[in-house]
Design a protein around this motif. Sequence first.
Motif, PDB file in Angstrom:
ATOM      1  N   ASP A   1       0.800  -1.230   0.000  1.00 19.24           N
ATOM      2  CA  ASP A   1       0.000   0.000   0.000  1.00 19.24           C
ATOM      3  C   ASP A   1       0.831   1.278   0.000  1.00 19.24           C
ATOM      4  O   ASP A   1       0.476   2.253   0.678  1.00 19.24           O
ATOM      5  CB  ASP A   1      -0.943   0.018   1.204  1.00 19.24           C
TER       6      ASP A   1
ATOM      7  N   LYS B   1      -4.594   3.498  -4.651  1.00 22.37           N
ATOM      8  CA  LYS B   1      -5.265   2.729  -5.701  1.00 22.37           C
ATOM      9  C   LYS B   1      -5.714   3.636  -6.835  1.00 22.37           C
ATOM     10  O   LYS B   1      -5.678   3.240  -8.010  1.00 22.37           O
ATOM     11  CB  LYS B   1      -6.449   1.968  -5.107  1.00 22.37           C
TER      12      LYS B   1
ATOM     13  N   GLU C   1      -2.333  -6.782  -4.327  1.00 22.37           N
ATOM     14  CA  GLU C   1      -3.360  -5.797  -4.626  1.00 22.37           C
ATOM     15  C   GLU C   1      -2.724  -4.553  -5.249  1.00 22.37           C
ATOM     16  O   GLU C   1      -1.525  -4.285  -5.066  1.00 22.37           O
ATOM     17  CB  GLU C   1      -4.110  -5.410  -3.356  1.00 22.37           C
ATOM     18  N   THR C   2      -3.524  -3.784  -5.975  1.00 23.02           N
ATOM     19  CA  THR C   2      -3.014  -2.530  -6.515  1.00 23.02           C
ATOM     20  C   THR C   2      -2.636  -1.592  -5.368  1.00 23.02           C
ATOM     21  O   THR C   2      -3.303  -1.541  -4.336  1.00 23.02           O
ATOM     22  CB  THR C   2      -4.058  -1.852  -7.413  1.00 23.02           C
ATOM     23  N   GLY C   3      -1.532  -0.898  -5.557  1.00 22.10           N
ATOM     24  CA  GLY C   3      -0.978  -0.040  -4.508  1.00 22.10           C
ATOM     25  C   GLY C   3       0.233  -0.652  -3.847  1.00 22.10           C
ATOM     26  O   GLY C   3       1.044   0.050  -3.252  1.00 22.10           O
TER      27      GLY C   3
END
Length: 267
Positions: A38, A42, A193-195
Amino acid sequence: MNIVDFSKEEFQNQQIEASHLEEILKDFRRDGYVIFKDIFSKDYINELNADFIDKYGHLFSEEYKKNVFRVGHRRIQVSVELKKSFNTPYLYANPFILPVLEGIFNTEFIISDLTCVTSLPGAKYMPLHRDGAIFKGVALAPLLPAYAVGLLIPLIPFTKLNGPTRYWPGSHRSPLHSGAFEGNPNFIEPEIETGSCILMDYRIVHCGNPNQSDEKRPLLYCNYSLPWYFDSSNFRFDPHLIVDDNNYSDIPEEYKSLFQRRNMKLQ
């Protein structure tokens, strides 16, 4: 798995605590990779993906299948121009990435290329490989410090269905040929995950898994290296860091030295 979570205070200060940085560097040197959670928003990753598809999406159509650089079955590599959402220190000099790179290289380094490898639906396994190696077959080679490091940023979530990359931790320190790891079960296949993103030593053995989904799976590479290292096998004929004069002028002075190889071709 070497998953790096940053504290609330680190996010607020946009700075890695010294003791935490040492832990990250220790994990990277031992295993050849770390996963940062993260560190990009996003929304920003979605903007990167939209800009990428807008400019390069036509290359993935059937009519272009003979005129693109393929790095595997239904896998296409594109040199990405540094413009729009790509032209920001948030990407190439991120405050959670730059200190780690400084610790890894411990001297001046540059951006060697900005590319995106897109796995199309139906893509098969990639052969096991290292992105780059020097002094092949020399016993001392695996003991050398890192000379090239890849920052891998998924532009969509990486899942078991669309084929996360498979890595063999510690293989950057192995004298064995990459093919010798075939059948070795000591790998990881992180779903990301994206990020989030992965920082990996160029020498780590890895491969792309099949894309069994019905969507394209783009993986952005911002690769860094010592100034003397050239990735001649992947970037021989085309510029691998494309920055026109207008976009170069928008780069803050403190980061312009990272772009010494802009628009350079080896041949």
